[in-house]
Motif scaffolding. Structure first.
Motif, PDB file in Angstrom:
ATOM      1  N   GLY A 106       9.980 -77.813 -22.448  1.00 38.04           N
ATOM      2  CA  GLY A 106      11.215 -77.934 -22.249  1.00 38.04           C
ATOM      3  C   GLY A 106      11.430 -77.750 -20.301  1.00 38.04           C
ATOM      4  O   GLY A 106      10.812 -75.324 -20.823  1.00 38.04           O
ATOM      5  N   VAL A 107      12.551 -77.607 -20.340  1.00 37.01           N
ATOM      6  CA  VAL A 107      12.560 -76.953 -19.043  1.00 37.01           C
ATOM      7  C   VAL A 107      13.056 -75.307 -19.425  1.00 37.01           C
ATOM      8  O   VAL A 107      13.470 -74.554 -18.921  1.00 37.01           O
ATOM      9  N   ARG A 108      14.632 -75.567 -21.234  1.00 38.53           N
ATOM     10  CA  ARG A 108      14.645 -73.941 -21.568  1.00 38.53           C
ATOM     11  C   ARG A 108      14.308 -73.448 -22.227  1.00 38.53           C
ATOM     12  O   ARG A 108      14.040 -72.035 -22.520  1.00 38.53           O
ATOM     13  N   GLN A 109      12.842 -74.756 -22.325  1.00 36.20           N
ATOM     14  CA  GLN A 109      11.821 -72.992 -22.747  1.00 36.20           C
ATOM     15  C   GLN A 109      10.617 -72.153 -21.678  1.00 36.20           C
ATOM     16  O   GLN A 109      10.726 -70.663 -21.955  1.00 36.20           O
ATOM     17  N   GLY A 121      12.967 -71.648 -19.227  1.00 35.62           N
ATOM     18  CA  GLY A 121      14.192 -70.328 -18.474  1.00 35.62           C
ATOM     19  C   GLY A 121      13.503 -69.237 -19.796  1.00 35.62           C
ATOM     20  O   GLY A 121      13.553 -67.842 -19.394  1.00 35.62           O
ATOM     21  N   ALA A 122      13.414 -70.196 -21.287  1.00 38.75           N
ATOM     22  CA  ALA A 122      13.137 -68.375 -21.986  1.00 38.75           C
ATOM     23  C   ALA A 122      12.340 -67.646 -21.847  1.00 38.75           C
ATOM     24  O   ALA A 122      11.918 -66.384 -22.059  1.00 38.75           O
ATOM     25  N   ALA A 142      10.350 -69.090 -26.449  1.00 41.51           N
ATOM     26  CA  ALA A 142       9.748 -70.390 -25.270  1.00 41.51           C
ATOM     27  C   ALA A 142       8.224 -70.482 -26.098  1.00 41.51           C
ATOM     28  O   ALA A 142       8.153 -71.973 -25.059  1.00 41.51           O
ATOM     29  N   PRO A 144      15.114 -74.321 -28.383  1.00 40.74           N
ATOM     30  CA  PRO A 144      15.555 -74.682 -27.147  1.00 40.74           C
ATOM     31  C   PRO A 144      14.171 -75.797 -26.908  1.00 40.74           C
ATOM     32  O   PRO A 144      12.746 -75.697 -27.030  1.00 40.74           O
ATOM     33  N   SER A 145      14.693 -76.790 -26.523  1.00 41.79           N
ATOM     34  CA  SER A 145      13.569 -78.432 -26.546  1.00 41.79           C
ATOM     35  C   SER A 145      14.247 -78.267 -24.517  1.00 41.79           C
ATOM     36  O   SER A 145      14.770 -77.818 -24.413  1.00 41.79           O
TER      37      SER A 145
END
Length: 296
Positions: free
Chosen positions: A65-68, A70-71, A116, A295-296
């Motif tokens: 995922g984009v949040r991953q 980003g993390a 992440a 986060p996904s």
């Protein structure tokens, strides 16, 4: 993607060979230690290569995922900043900044990297012919048993606590500013034990107990910070020897370092504990899944 990083890695390693660790005092500067630069660049190349390969095949944001992503970016940047930026240069000369560096590694970079979940990206970065053999090695019984034991939340919490307290023994801590190999080992111990700690809490622990483990960590690190803050004499002679250059006495430098461990770092742990408690309260009567914290 990995090949594109090899020239950059070569240039950085060549530059680092000409720069001694802590030597050549020409003012604040970046530290390009090859034993730090190489793993950082390799991990970034693997993550980017694997993520882009997966997204080309499955679609943007699918699988990772984009949040991953980003993390991982935030975790990697904070880790690189702590170990390579002028913060590291200052940390070799002032205990206060050395403590800031350590807290970033353990309480900021490590949890972000765990959230992440970079294992999937690393796997996709490998050539197809290597993925199955590497997976088989990882599934070998001794490795699986060792990983299962090390990531038991109680075990991971104890190991992380031991790493913190043992390395803050004055003779050992002072040795890190005199010997580069010991300094590298200290940072590696802090990072690996913190990764185990956060991974165990996120992936193998329900949120209520996870909050308890974080609270315990906050208490014992706060106690160590308080001991440094209220100490009546200098305990770390080598680490605080240059404090006068920055307008502090050695004792004041030591006390400020303890205060940073006690209050700002404690605030980070408290926020994490509250986040786990909030997740626990949001799921009354439902089974907890580790993916709920990621986060996904």
């Amino acid at each position: 993607m990995i090949r594109a990083f090899l020239p950059v890695l070569g240039m950085l390693l060549a530059a680092s060979a000409a720069q001694s660790h802590g030597g050549g005092d020409h003012g604040p500067q970046w530290t390009f230690d090859p034993w730090v630069v190489a793993p950082l660049l390799l991990s970034l190349a693997l993550y980017l290569g694997g993520t882009l390969r997966l997204w080309r095949r499955a679609g943007f944001g699918r699988g990772i995922g984009v949040r991953q992503a980003g993390a991982y970016a935030l975790g990697w940047l904070s880790l690189a900043g702590a170990l390579l930026s002028p913060l590291h240069w200052f940390g070799e000369r002032l205990f206060t900044w050395h403590m800031v560096e350590h807290e970033i590694v353990m309480a900021v970079s490590a949890p972000l990297l765990v959230l992440a979940r970079p294992g999937g990206a690393f796997a996709w970065a490998l050539p197809a012919a290597l993925r199955r053999p590497v997976w088989r090695v990882g599934q070998a019984w001794p490795l699986r048993r060792a990983w299962a034991f090390l990531t038991v939340p109680v075990v991971a919490t104890i190991l992380h606590g031991l790493a913190i307290w043992i390395w803050h023994a004055p003779p050992l801590f002072d040795a890190t500013v005199r010997h580069v190999d010991i300094h590298r080992l200290q940072h590696l111990s802090f990072l690996l034990s913190a990764l185990l700690f956060w991974w165990a809490l996120v992936r193998r622990c329900e949120p209520g107990p996870a909050a308890l483990h974080i609270a315990i960590t906050m208490l014992h690190t706060g106690l160590l910070g308080a001991l440094l803050t209220f100490a009546s004499r200098v305990l770390y002679g080598a680490q605080t020897a240059q404090a006068g250059l920055w307008g502090l006495t050695p004792l004041e430098d030591q006390q400020l370092a303890g205060l940073i461990m006690w209050v700002p770092a404690g605030t980070v742990y408290a926020a994490a504990a509250l986040a786990f408690l909030a997740a626990w309260l949001r799921r009354p009567g439902k089974a907890w899944r580790a993916d709920d914290a990621v986060p996904s």
